[in-house]
Scaffold this active site. Structure first.
Site, short mmCIF file in Angstrom:
data_model
loop_
_atom_site.label_atom_id
_atom_site.label_comp_id
_atom_site.label_asym_id
_atom_site.label_seq_id
_atom_site.Cartn_x
_atom_site.Cartn_y
_atom_site.Cartn_z
N ASP A 141 0.84 -1.20 0.00
CA ASP A 141 0.00 0.00 0.00
C ASP A 141 0.88 1.25 0.00
OD1 ASP A 141 -2.23 -1.57 0.16
OD2 ASP A 141 -2.50 -1.33 2.32
N GLN A 142 0.35 2.32 -0.54
CA GLN A 142 1.11 3.56 -0.63
C GLN A 142 1.65 3.99 0.73
OE1 GLN A 142 -1.02 6.77 -2.47
NE2 GLN A 142 0.61 8.26 -2.15
#
Length: 543
Positions: free
Chosen positions: A391-392
């Site tokens: 995930d970012q």
């Protein structure tokens, strides 16, 4: 001054710009207004909604009225248990619950059609006809199966008898048997053909007998569909939104002619802005918060602030905020270090430490991401190819294959779940349990991407083991061992009420914003595709 407007006193200052509704920290003015609404909700909620069963999203809009008084408006999303109108809250953009309105009357007509359809589908005479023909067909199909089985058995017997007579050279007997066998075969084929004909005739009778009912049922359903489409179109025509420039736009235009999602325009934010523009108020700041118990599928915490939903509200608010000086989207200005720390490298693969807030692969906005940065450093490689993603907001170990063969071999390990993963996190709260397993199936929230929902029916299986390492000063340091790799799996499993009910520190989607998301991919074990040996990579978290 409309009675919905309540003054704000003793404020510390005004915001420079209006709130960007999809990612924000509530301005102190909006927090002050929200606290007053929360205080009043303790007295208002009696009898208007069962907040113990499921809570509601509320919103506040700080604004100047027509004569320059500073105050706030309040609204709720959707409907409360008893309706749309309460003296404390602004009204809906359009009241679908008005008993004298076209929508309620149209609903009544649709309900009547539904009753007629149900009555026809359950008509005793129709059910009796269906039962009679179904049983008759079953009897004939049973006869046909028996006739076919008998034909097959006798065919085998006949063949064996002729073979035996031919072997013993009993010529005259063989000739007579062939004649008898041919007659028997023809007769059995005739029986089969006759039964098939009876089945075909019975099916035709059944079709003719049911045809009047089916025609009537089809006509009722077409009438219902036409009425439903007319009612929906008429409903859309009522949702005409205003903006700060005084312009008006219909909901269908805002969605490019596509059918808007159910509930569009019913959220707190559009209600608040619509009321403000209708009464010539000047919006200053806005915030939305949850009150009551969380829905089973979502993660909602009592008293906490949340951004506006995207699928329903983004097109609407994008128009309604035109003419206001709005804060920039903070997500567009996230600063990430472009340097990537190398944990391991050989001729086949590259293992990196991804910084928080850096994308794993290119997204809609051109910002630094792991894949592009690595490609710049390896311009002649047949790869590089991402083996998996983080995930970012998650930092830590990410594996890059330098060629397609390595990529395929490593991806297979992830798909077969032979890769061992350990994440380290800090939870925003203290856990009483020491270890355990979480199984909550997940799917994307179509109204609010990239958020995930827990869905026992449509969700994909998601499994996580955990081990608490330390509990101190209101925080819990924990190790997660995910078996599956669903989007936001650890974040949802930590925050959801049926999971750990304690969000990861800094989780701006499922908890509260902090300096960063305190989630880090700390250890990964794979089998090296070329060496055939198990290899473990480690990377300590920066928090």
């Amino acid at each position: 001054m409309p009675s919905k407007f309540r003054p704000l006193f003793n404020h510390s200052g005004l915001p420079k710009r209006f709130t960007f509704p999809f990612d924000y920290e509530p301005h102190p003015l909006a927090q002050q207004a929200a606290k007053e609404v929360m205080k009043d909700l303790r007295n208002l909620t009696s009898g208007i909604h069962n907040f113990q069963d499921i809570g509601k999203m509320f919103g506040v809009l700080v604004a100047y009225d027509q004569v320059g008084n500073l105050g706030y408006l309040a609204a709720f999303s959707g409907k409360l248990q008893c309706g749309n109108y309460y003296s404390y809250f602004v009204p809906p953009v359009f009241d679908m619950l008005d008993e004298e309105g076209f929508y309620r009357k149209g609903e009544g007509q649709l309900n009547q059609l539904n009753e007629q359809i149900r009555a026809l589908e359950n008509d005793p005479e129709l059910r009796c006809l269906k039962t009679h023909y179904n049983r008759s067909l079953q009897d004939l199909e049973f006869e046909l199966d028996e006739a076919k089985a008998n034909y097959s058995t006798r065919k085998t017997v006949r063949k064996a008898m002729r073979k035996e007579l031919a072997h013993e050279e009993r010529v005259f007997e063989l000739a007579a048997v062939k004649v008898a066998h041919e007659k028997e075969s023809h007769y059995q084929q005739y029986v089969i053909k006759k039964i098939k004909g009876e089945i075909k005739d019975l099916q035709a009778q059944r079709t003719n007998a049911l045809l009047p009912y089916q025609k009537h049922l089809k006509a009722l359903k077409e009438q219902r569909k036409a009425k439903s489409n007319q009612l929906q179109q008429q409903l859309f025509e009522q949702y005409n939104f205003l903006n700060a420039k005084g312009e008006t736009k219909n909901v269908l235009d805002l969605f490019g002619g596509e059918v808007p999602p159910a509930g569009t325009g019913e959220c707190a934010a559009p209600k608040l802005l619509q009321f403000a523009y209708q009464h010539n108020f000047q919006p200053i700041a806005m915030a939305e918060f949850w009150w009551g118990n969380s829905p089973k599928k979502e993660i909602r915490k009592h008293w906490e602030f949340y951004p506006a939903c995207k699928r329903k509200c983004e097109p609407v608010l994008g128009f309604m905020l035109q003419g206001l000086d709005v804060d920039e989207d903070p997500r567009a200005n996230i600063k990430v270090k472009e340097a990537l720390e190398t944990i391991y490298e050989d001729d086949d693969l590259l293992v990196l430490n991804k910084p928080t807030e850096m994308l794993s692969a290119p997204g809609k906005i051109a910002v630094p991401n792991v894949l592009d940065l690595v490609k710049t450093n390896y311009p002649t490689a047949t790869g590089p190819l991402l083996v998996h993603r983080l995930d970012q907001s998650t930092s830590g170990i990410i594996v890059i294959a330098k060629d397609k063969v390595t990529h395929s071999a490593l991806q297979r390990q992830f798909e077969e779940r032979t890769v061992k993963k350990r994440y380290e996190a800090q939870l925003d709260g203290e856990l009483s349990t020491k270890s355990g397993k979480i199984e909550l199936p997940l799917r994307v929230d179509l109204d609010n991407r990239p958020r995930q929902l827990v869905d026992e029916v449509h969700g994909r299986p998601a499994e996580t083991y955990y081990q608490v390492m330390e509990v101190k000063d209101g925080k819990t340091r924990i190790h997660f061992f995910p078996v599956t790799g669903r989007t936001h799996q650890l974040r949802v499993h930590a925050a959801h009420q049926d999971g750990l009910n304690t969000p990861i520190l800094g989780d701006d989607l499922y908890g509260k914003r902090a300096d960063r998301l305190h989630l880090h991919a700390a250890q990964l074990t794979i089998v090296h595709p070329k060496l055939g040996e198990e290899i473990t990579f480690k990377c300590d978290p920066p928090f």
